[in-house]
Design an enzyme around this catalytic site. Sequence first.
Site, PDB file in Angstrom:
ATOM      1  CE  LYS A 203      -3.202   2.477   3.056  1.00 40.72           C
ATOM      2  NZ  LYS A 203      -4.343   2.373   4.029  1.00 40.72           N
TER       3      LYS A 203
HETATM    4  C1  R5P Z   1      -2.220   5.115   7.009  1.00 41.25           C
HETATM    5  O1  R5P Z   1      -1.266   4.373   7.229  1.00 41.25           O
HETATM    6  C2  R5P Z   1      -3.298   4.485   7.159  1.00 41.25           C
HETATM    7  O2  R5P Z   1      -3.216   3.170   7.112  1.00 41.25           O
HETATM    8  C3  R5P Z   1      -4.812   4.796   6.238  1.00 41.25           C
HETATM    9  O3  R5P Z   1      -5.379   3.545   6.308  1.00 41.25           O
HETATM   10  C4  R5P Z   1      -4.346   5.309   4.933  1.00 41.25           C
HETATM   11  O4  R5P Z   1      -3.666   6.457   4.857  1.00 41.25           O
HETATM   12  C5  R5P Z   1      -5.673   5.375   4.155  1.00 41.25           C
HETATM   13  O5  R5P Z   1      -6.257   6.221   4.489  1.00 41.25           O
HETATM   14  P1  R5P Z   1      -6.489   7.671   3.506  1.00 41.25           P
HETATM   15  O6  R5P Z   1      -7.101   7.041   2.364  1.00 41.25           O
HETATM   16  O7  R5P Z   1      -7.565   8.644   4.187  1.00 41.25           O
HETATM   17  O8  R5P Z   1      -5.367   8.142   3.278  1.00 41.25           O
END
Ligand code: R5P
Length: 294
Positions: A203
């Site tokens: 991710k």
């Molecule tokens: C970051 O490490 C967190 O795991 C969040 O889940 C991630 O940033 C995704 O969320 P967003 O789309 O709000 O950035």
Amino acid sequence: MADNEGNIDAKSFGVGVPQTQEQFFLKGNENASYGIKSRLSQVFNKKSGHTVMLAFDHGFIMGPTSGLERIDLTINPLIEYSDCIMCTRGILRSVIPPTANKPISFRADGGTTILTSLNDETLIDIEEAVRLNVSLLAIMVAIGDPDHEGSTIRNLTKTVDLGQRYGIPTLGVTAVGKNLTRDSRYLGLATRVCAENGANVIKTYYCDEKFEQVTNACPVPIVIAGGKKLPERDALQLAKNAIDQGAAGVDMGRNIFQADSPVAMLLAVREIVHNGATVDQAFDCYETYKNQAK
Ligand code: R5P
């Protein structure tokens, strides 16, 4: 006791027909174990090869983030429209009904908050992940962070080892760092390091320039975080750009649960990720569902 007489003779042995053997649909995971492939198949849609993950683990570093003050009220109604949910064990056990029956991307580490240095992480017991029936072990990796790079890579390595033992895939999450630049050079390095250390999926963030170099140089699938809230059309454009440049899906949080109509946004993102919709088509979808929900 099985009856030994009067049974129909077995005769459909398919002699001359080779046993069917399918190739695994996610890149870089052909040689993973049965349990890992099975769990990845729960998270990713086999037809599109993609996933729409709903991330709401923000509270563990940010506290009660806007839209996540009452997860039971705001997130639970969204779960059915996602392919997978990403959260901490605390929220899972206290708020998410086990009957939701969605694959879980489990925040398998706990760490420091926005009030201090971020990314000083500790691992959660693997048996907790097994007890909670999770499908992915999500581990933050702070590449380039002088204080936490080593410890978070050790966390990733340990998790991959345990994931191999229990048949649970690892999601390497490139860190949210205060001083980390989100360009293709950094993201390419960070994602590749996670993959080289054995993560099954990565991710990371999208970047406007050369993102296709990031996805191409990463031997396993990449899903993108959404980042800070954008206008809905811009967030759909972000998802579209990422998919067109080789991302295998999104793991989005704020751009969904902080949208004017979160269900409509989730459905519109699905149109892009799974059905190849254009941004115009997806935005029309967003407006339609939003008006229906009023
Ligand atoms: C970051 O490490 C967190 O795991 C969040 O889940 C991630 O940033 C995704 O969320 P967003 O789309 O709000 O950035």
